[in-house]
Design an enzyme around this catalytic site. Structure first.
Site, mmCIF file in Angstrom:
data_model
loop_
_atom_site.group_PDB
_atom_site.id
_atom_site.type_symbol
_atom_site.label_atom_id
_atom_site.label_comp_id
_atom_site.label_asym_id
_atom_site.label_seq_id
_atom_site.Cartn_x
_atom_site.Cartn_y
_atom_site.Cartn_z
ATOM 1 N N ALA A 1 66.242 -23.739 17.258
ATOM 2 C CA ALA A 1 64.716 -23.822 17.183
ATOM 3 C C ALA A 1 64.214 -24.319 18.478
ATOM 4 C CB ALA A 1 64.357 -24.427 16.027
ATOM 5 N N GLU B 1 67.882 -34.169 24.744
ATOM 6 C CA GLU B 1 68.936 -33.935 23.730
ATOM 7 C C GLU B 1 69.958 -35.030 23.618
ATOM 8 O OE1 GLU B 1 71.744 -33.154 21.224
ATOM 9 O OE2 GLU B 1 70.239 -31.509 21.691
ATOM 10 N N GLU C 1 75.492 -15.458 9.717
ATOM 11 C CA GLU C 1 75.099 -14.115 9.413
ATOM 12 C C GLU C 1 73.903 -13.511 9.966
ATOM 13 O OE1 GLU C 1 75.807 -15.178 5.582
ATOM 14 O OE2 GLU C 1 77.879 -15.317 5.502
ATOM 15 N N TYR D 1 65.278 -17.075 -1.420
ATOM 16 C CA TYR D 1 66.200 -16.084 -1.025
ATOM 17 C C TYR D 1 66.276 -14.590 -1.644
ATOM 18 C CZ TYR D 1 69.149 -18.783 2.259
ATOM 19 O OH TYR D 1 69.663 -19.078 3.419
ATOM 20 N N VAL E 1 65.857 -39.574 21.194
ATOM 21 C CA VAL E 1 64.634 -39.816 20.958
ATOM 22 C C VAL E 1 64.706 -40.950 19.658
ATOM 23 C CG1 VAL E 1 62.463 -38.963 20.065
ATOM 24 C CG2 VAL E 1 63.722 -37.845 21.892
ATOM 25 N N THR F 1 69.003 -19.912 8.342
ATOM 26 C CA THR F 1 69.236 -18.722 8.969
ATOM 27 C C THR F 1 68.797 -18.741 10.246
ATOM 28 O OG1 THR F 1 67.015 -17.884 8.410
ATOM 29 C CG2 THR F 1 68.649 -17.247 6.676
ATOM 30 N N SER G 1 64.964 -20.887 12.140
ATOM 31 C CA SER G 1 64.841 -21.735 13.298
ATOM 32 C C SER G 1 64.065 -21.097 14.447
ATOM 33 C CB SER G 1 66.311 -21.873 13.943
ATOM 34 O OG SER G 1 67.030 -22.819 12.867
#
Length: 591
Positions: A33, A56, A82, A201, A250, A508, A512
């Site tokens: 994301a 990060e 997938e 879904y 963070v 999925t 993101s």
């Protein structure tokens, strides 16, 4: 930010947003994301790369999209991805990300050509009795009562599903069917997970229902998700001068909240263990990846089990979200998701074969040569009688660019980490890599006398425990996840699987990337539409196809109905006789 569909906006380039040259961006986390948001800042926001800072906590990027070779334990993939041909935001992005393998083409080009030339499908979806084909035979095995339960859920308002579990909606006629075997092993749903997410879904992927039994609905990347998706994005961002700051935790984001106006004012962090902070103005945009499905992941090895670490630590996604959420109700309720890791964990393991002795047992089940470089299992194979509910998959080999040509890398996972195995007789969470491999070999059909030797000398297995891997599936209601841009937000947005966007489904790659795109387009007021979630749930053709597929091809006239219902159906079919409605129903096998 607004939604659009069709080609008109899909190929348009937005004008440079007003004031973007005076702005800077700080992205918390470097998962899919956050990387997507950074790419959209560069491509469509036209922000200078050196004004974009990615913070990060780990020494490498990628978040949950991993795929590494560790010098001490070997190849590891915690999970797999997938993909779907209607991941609209994902393909909008990857058409612009250059391949790191082939000059002059995009990641989307590579992916499209690969899956056209080598389409995905499975030749064995499930086994039983030590590697014997379970003969699910592409059937859902749903009774009419079960099909009606699924249809009822499909049309139930979201509000009626708040905080409800799947097993409060479905009874044994669904939960004991092939349909539920396919569904829960493919998507990692447990019976106690969110009925709301189950409904979402169903609506999101209604166009793929017919392709679930043999995975013709799916597409995969060439290599593991880290090398195929993350590295090209990182390379693209580095080429544009984006600043990556690793080993930077963070701890909190502090906000000024007054009179309905909410502004991020300070990022509190630790660099290499030392306290630090970044003061913010309205022109400093903050993108927050809150929570984390792979938080507290622990690795075992061939001879060591993976630890089950439940403690939430400072500097992790959950602790940070708790500190943020304490400042305003609109920032969500993290404890709804992270308070019970017994309900949100499962385990995976990466098996690397060291010789050819295991290969014949794989070939017997998947009916393909795993060294061909093409589709192998075509998705997971589930041992339906496994106490762990064990599934495994072999994607195109090699899965790693540096993988030896005579080795296979297999991904194995079990939904029930607290249940005893059928051969090892221990819970999955208690097992070493070797013991997990032994259990897998047993369900593969390896003779019992050979199992220990093959697991010891013909394979190397790395187990991973993930306490919060399906935390986002926990029962919830509106407000438990913050909106991507909460009401009143001036300079910040939430990203990832624990941010709220309309109609799309979590767990999925598309979710993101969509949150990243919506966040950037909202904060920079980019004048281009975000592709709406694919509208198959509103397409009568897909609805009819799914209705027929769920009943294994049986026509609606064959339904087990009462006398009144039969008369009503007869009258309805009489009314549509000779119309396009009758033609549509006939074309799609409903009558």
């Amino acid at each position: 930010m607004y939604y659009s569909s069709g080609n008109y906006e899909a190929f348009a380039r937005p004008q440079k947003p007003q004031g973007v040259d005076e702005k800077a961006a700080y992205l918390i986390g470097s998962g899919l994301a956050a990387l997507a948001a950074a790419c959209y800042l560069v491509r469509d926001g036209q922000m200078a790369g050196e004004r974009i800072h990615i913070l990060e906590k780990d020494p490498i990027p990628g978040g949950a999209c991993d795929g590494y070779q560790y010098t001490d334990i070997g190849y590891v993939m915690r999970g797999g991805r997938e993909m779907d041909n209607h991941f609209e935001c994902m393909w909008d992005l990857f058409r612009s990300i250059p391949s790191i393998e082939t000059e002059g083409v995009s990641v989307l080009d590579e992916y499209y050509w690969l899956n056209k030339a080598d389409p995905n499908y499975s030749l064995c979806r499930a086994t039983e009795k030590q590697g014997q084909d379970a003969h699910t035979d592409k059937k859902f095995g749903l009774s009419d009562k079960a099909a009606m339960e699924i249809m009822k859920l499909f049309f139930t308002p979201d509000e009626e599903l708040y905080n409800k579990r799947i097993d409060e909606i479905f009874d044994h006629e669904v939960l004991d069917s092939n349909f539920w075997l396919y569904w829960r092993t493919m998507f990692a749903f447990e019976n106690w997970h969110s009925a709301l997410e189950m409904k979402l879904y169903l609506k999101r992927f209604i166009h793929h229902v017919g392709g679930l039994p043999d995975f013709t609905a799916l597409r995969f990347t060439r290599y593991n998700q880290y090398e195929s998706m993350i590295l090209p994005m990182v390379h693209y961002l580095q080429e544009h001068g984006v600043d990556f700051q690793y080993n930077t935790k963070v701890v909190n984001v502090e906000f000024d909240i007054r009179n309905g106006r909410k502004a991020a004012r300070r990022i509190v962090l630790q660099r290499e263990g030392r306290g630090d902070a970044i003061d913010l103005t309205d022109n400093d945009l903050v993108f927050i990846t809150n929570g984390g499905c792979v938080e507290n992941s622990a690795y075992g090895s061939q001879n060591e089990p993976a630890a089950f670490n439940k403690t939430i630590r400072e500097g992790g996604g959950w602790d940070m979200w708790r500190k943020i959420a304490a400042q305003d109700p609109s920032f969500g309720h993290p404890d709804k998701f992270c308070s019970d890791p017994e309900q949100s964990n499962w385990m995976s393991a990466t098996v690397t074969t060291l010789d050819r002795r295991i290969v014949p047992y794989i070939e017997k089940i998947c009916k393909r040569d795993p060294f061909s470089g093409k589709v192998v299992t075509g998705g997971i194979v589930t041992a339906r009688d496994s106490g762990w509910l064990l599934s495994w998959t072999i994607n195109r080999q090699p899965q790693f660019r540096n993988q030896p040509k005579d080795q296979l890398v297999i991904w194995v996972y079990g939904l029930f980490s607290d249940k005893p195995g059928d051969f090892v007789k221990k819970t999955m969470r208690e097992c070493t890599g070797k013991e997990i491999c032994m259990e897998w070999l047993y369900h593969l059909g390896v003779p019992v006398a050979e199992i220990a030797d093959l697991a010891e000398h013909s394979a190397k297995t790395v187990p991973v425990m993930m306490p919060y891997i399906t935390a986002f599936f926990m029962p919830r209601e509106k407000g438990d996840r913050p909106n991507i841009v909460p009401d009143g937000a001036v300079n910040f947005a939430f990203l990832g699987q624990f941010a709220e966007t309309a109609r799309d489904t979590i767990f999925t790659t598309e979710y993101s990337i969509r949150t990243g795109m919506e966040a950037v387009y909202s904060l920079l007021d980019i004048d281009r539409g975000v592709p709406e979630v694919w509208g198959s749930t509103y397409d009568v053709r897909d609805l009819v196809n799914a209705s027929v597929a769920l009943r294994d091809g049986r026509k609606i006239t064959d339904m087990d109905l009462g006398v009144v219902e039969k008369l009503a159906l007869k009258e309805l079919l009489k009314k549509v006789r000779g119309t396009d409605v009758e033609k549509l129903l006939a074309e799609h096998g409903a009558i």
